[in-house]
Design a protein around this motif. Structure first.
Motif, PDB file in Angstrom:
ATOM      1  N   MET A  86       3.891  11.747  -5.651  1.00 26.21           N
ATOM      2  CA  MET A  86       4.811  10.836  -4.983  1.00 26.21           C
ATOM      3  C   MET A  86       4.018   9.714  -4.334  1.00 26.21           C
ATOM      4  O   MET A  86       2.898   9.924  -3.868  1.00 26.21           O
ATOM      5  N   ALA A  87       4.587   8.531  -4.363  1.00 27.48           N
ATOM      6  CA  ALA A  87       3.996   7.366  -3.715  1.00 27.48           C
ATOM      7  C   ALA A  87       4.911   6.994  -2.560  1.00 27.48           C
ATOM      8  O   ALA A  87       6.044   6.576  -2.772  1.00 27.48           O
ATOM      9  N   VAL A  88       4.425   7.178  -1.354  1.00 27.20           N
ATOM     10  CA  VAL A  88       5.210   6.887  -0.153  1.00 27.20           C
ATOM     11  C   VAL A  88       4.675   5.588   0.444  1.00 27.20           C
ATOM     12  O   VAL A  88       3.477   5.500   0.748  1.00 27.20           O
ATOM     13  N   PRO A  89       5.523   4.564   0.588  1.00 28.24           N
ATOM     14  CA  PRO A  89       5.038   3.315   1.181  1.00 28.24           C
ATOM     15  C   PRO A  89       4.469   3.566   2.579  1.00 28.24           C
ATOM     16  O   PRO A  89       5.112   4.198   3.408  1.00 28.24           O
ATOM     17  N   ILE A  90       3.267   3.092   2.808  1.00 29.09           N
ATOM     18  CA  ILE A  90       2.624   3.293   4.109  1.00 29.09           C
ATOM     19  C   ILE A  90       3.447   2.637   5.215  1.00 29.09           C
ATOM     20  O   ILE A  90       3.490   3.130   6.327  1.00 29.09           O
ATOM     21  N   THR A  92      -1.728   2.226  -7.701  1.00 23.45           N
ATOM     22  CA  THR A  92      -0.710   3.275  -7.683  1.00 23.45           C
ATOM     23  C   THR A  92      -0.169   3.482  -9.088  1.00 23.45           C
ATOM     24  O   THR A  92      -0.073   4.619  -9.569  1.00 23.45           O
ATOM     25  N   ARG A  93       0.197   2.385  -9.763  1.00 24.89           N
ATOM     26  CA  ARG A  93       0.713   2.486 -11.135  1.00 24.89           C
ATOM     27  C   ARG A  93      -0.316   3.122 -12.063  1.00 24.89           C
ATOM     28  O   ARG A  93       0.007   3.996 -12.869  1.00 24.89           O
ATOM     29  N   LYS A  94      -1.579   2.698 -11.951  1.00 25.38           N
ATOM     30  CA  LYS A  94      -2.637   3.247 -12.812  1.00 25.38           C
ATOM     31  C   LYS A  94      -2.860   4.735 -12.535  1.00 25.38           C
ATOM     32  O   LYS A  94      -3.043   5.522 -13.463  1.00 25.38           O
ATOM     33  N   MET A 104       0.847  -1.187   0.000  1.00 20.20           N
ATOM     34  CA  MET A 104       0.000   0.000   0.000  1.00 20.20           C
ATOM     35  C   MET A 104       0.885   1.240   0.000  1.00 20.20           C
ATOM     36  O   MET A 104       1.930   1.269   0.637  1.00 20.20           O
ATOM     37  N   ASN A 105       0.419   2.243  -0.710  1.00 22.23           N
ATOM     38  CA  ASN A 105       1.149   3.503  -0.811  1.00 22.23           C
ATOM     39  C   ASN A 105       0.257   4.669  -0.423  1.00 22.23           C
ATOM     40  O   ASN A 105      -0.947   4.649  -0.663  1.00 22.23           O
ATOM     41  N   TYR A 106       0.875   5.675   0.145  1.00 18.68           N
ATOM     42  CA  TYR A 106       0.222   6.944   0.418  1.00 18.68           C
ATOM     43  C   TYR A 106       0.562   7.819  -0.781  1.00 18.68           C
ATOM     44  O   TYR A 106       1.728   8.145  -0.995  1.00 18.68           O
ATOM     45  N   ILE A 142      -0.720   6.945 -11.282  1.00 19.34           N
ATOM     46  CA  ILE A 142       0.411   7.733 -11.791  1.00 19.34           C
ATOM     47  C   ILE A 142       0.345   7.822 -13.315  1.00 19.34           C
ATOM     48  O   ILE A 142       0.585   8.893 -13.897  1.00 19.34           O
ATOM     49  N   LYS A 143       0.009   6.736 -13.983  1.00 14.97           N
ATOM     50  CA  LYS A 143      -0.112   6.736 -15.447  1.00 14.97           C
ATOM     51  C   LYS A 143      -1.177   7.742 -15.897  1.00 14.97           C
ATOM     52  O   LYS A 143      -0.957   8.531 -16.820  1.00 14.97           O
ATOM     53  N   GLU A 144      -2.329   7.734 -15.231  1.00 12.91           N
ATOM     54  CA  GLU A 144      -3.402   8.670 -15.596  1.00 12.91           C
ATOM     55  C   GLU A 144      -3.032  10.113 -15.249  1.00 12.91           C
ATOM     56  O   GLU A 144      -3.412  11.043 -15.964  1.00 12.91           O
ATOM     57  N   MET A 145      -2.305  10.308 -14.158  1.00 15.18           N
ATOM     58  CA  MET A 145      -1.857  11.662 -13.810  1.00 15.18           C
ATOM     59  C   MET A 145      -0.918  12.203 -14.888  1.00 15.18           C
ATOM     60  O   MET A 145      -0.995  13.372 -15.257  1.00 15.18           O
ATOM     61  N   ARG A 146      -0.038  11.352 -15.405  1.00 13.47           N
ATOM     62  CA  ARG A 146       0.859  11.785 -16.489  1.00 13.47           C
ATOM     63  C   ARG A 146       0.068  12.088 -17.758  1.00 13.47           C
ATOM     64  O   ARG A 146       0.357  13.052 -18.458  1.00 13.47           O
ATOM     65  N   ARG A 147      -0.925  11.253 -18.049  1.00 12.75           N
ATOM     66  CA  ARG A 147      -1.696  11.393 -19.288  1.00 12.75           C
ATOM     67  C   ARG A 147      -2.673  12.569 -19.241  1.00 12.75           C
ATOM     68  O   ARG A 147      -2.776  13.334 -20.195  1.00 12.75           O
ATOM     69  N   GLN A 148      -3.374  12.726 -18.120  1.00 13.29           N
ATOM     70  CA  GLN A 148      -4.445  13.725 -18.050  1.00 13.29           C
ATOM     71  C   GLN A 148      -4.042  15.052 -17.417  1.00 13.29           C
ATOM     72  O   GLN A 148      -4.606  16.089 -17.741  1.00 13.29           O
ATOM     73  N   VAL A 149      -3.107  15.022 -16.475  1.00  9.39           N
ATOM     74  CA  VAL A 149      -2.735  16.238 -15.751  1.00  9.39           C
ATOM     75  C   VAL A 149      -1.336  16.718 -16.167  1.00  9.39           C
ATOM     76  O   VAL A 149      -0.913  17.791 -15.773  1.00  9.39           O
ATOM     77  N   TYR A 150      -0.636  15.905 -16.974  1.00  5.30           N
ATOM     78  CA  TYR A 150       0.697  16.232 -17.496  1.00  5.30           C
ATOM     79  C   TYR A 150       1.757  16.309 -16.389  1.00  5.30           C
ATOM     80  O   TYR A 150       2.679  17.105 -16.480  1.00  5.30           O
TER      81      TYR A 150
END
Length: 187
Positions: free
Chosen positions: A86-90, A64-66, A1-3, A68-76
């Motif tokens: 950022m993904a910080v391991p919980i 998390t991967r999905k 899990m990631n925060y 981040i992928k959508e953030m790159r695609r939709q929010v640039y």
């Protein structure tokens, strides 16, 4: 899990929330903040405001991967001036029992996160008005910038009182994402 912690411009906040909703992620909290970029950098990038929105949520590795992928695609995300995620391991924030609880596992389940990260999160808490000192020192050590969140201190046992009301000191929380090999120097 990631925060998952996303720092974006105010206009992108709704899109981030839509991406989180599409992935069925719980939106934990949205905070107001501002960037620490110096005026010359803002002018160079054509950015007028340093106002930011910080959106925090929790996700398993696949989501998390999905996300981040959508953030790159939709929010640039990844293009200067569009924000950062950022993904910080919980496990590193709340420990193994927190991860087990969020995964609905037994209490003593073992979890070992991958500890080979290119970037790490530095969190600094200062009294109000001192974030420039922190950021100047961080920049001298190689930090590119940070995001400042405003808050109040709540742990002081000798907090000042006025008319029997406790007055909490204003604080600033500075989030700095740094390359792992630069983190110690910046800290």
């Amino acid at each position: 899990m990631n925060y998952l912690i996303s720092v974006v411009n105010p206009g992108a906040m709704d899109r981030v929330c839509e991406i989180a909703a599409a992935l069925d992620l719980p939106q934990t909290v949205t905070l107001l903040g501002h960037g620490t970029a110096v005026q010359s950098m803002l002018d160079l990038l054509g950015i007028e405001s340093t106002e930011k929105r910080v959106i925090m949520t929790v996700a398993n590795p696949e989501k998390t991967r999905k996300f981040i992928k959508e953030m790159r695609r939709q929010v640039y995300i990844g293009i200067p001036g569009h924000g950062i995620i950022m993904a910080v391991p919980i496990k590193s924030v709340g420990g193994g029992n927190t991860v087990a609880y969020l995964n609905q596992e037994e209490k003593n389940a073992k979890y070992t996160p991958e500890l080979n990260f290119k970037y790490e999160l530095i969190v600094a808490i200062t009294n109000e008005g001192h974030n420039d000192q922190v950021m100047n020192a961080a920049r001298e050590a190689g930090a590119g910038g940070g995001t400042v969140l405003h808050g109040k201190g709540t742990g002081a046992k000798t907090a000042e009182k006025f008319l029997n009301v406790t007055i909490a000191g204003e604080k600033e929380v500075i989030l700095i994402v740094a390359r792992s090999d630069r983190k110690s120097e910046i800290m």
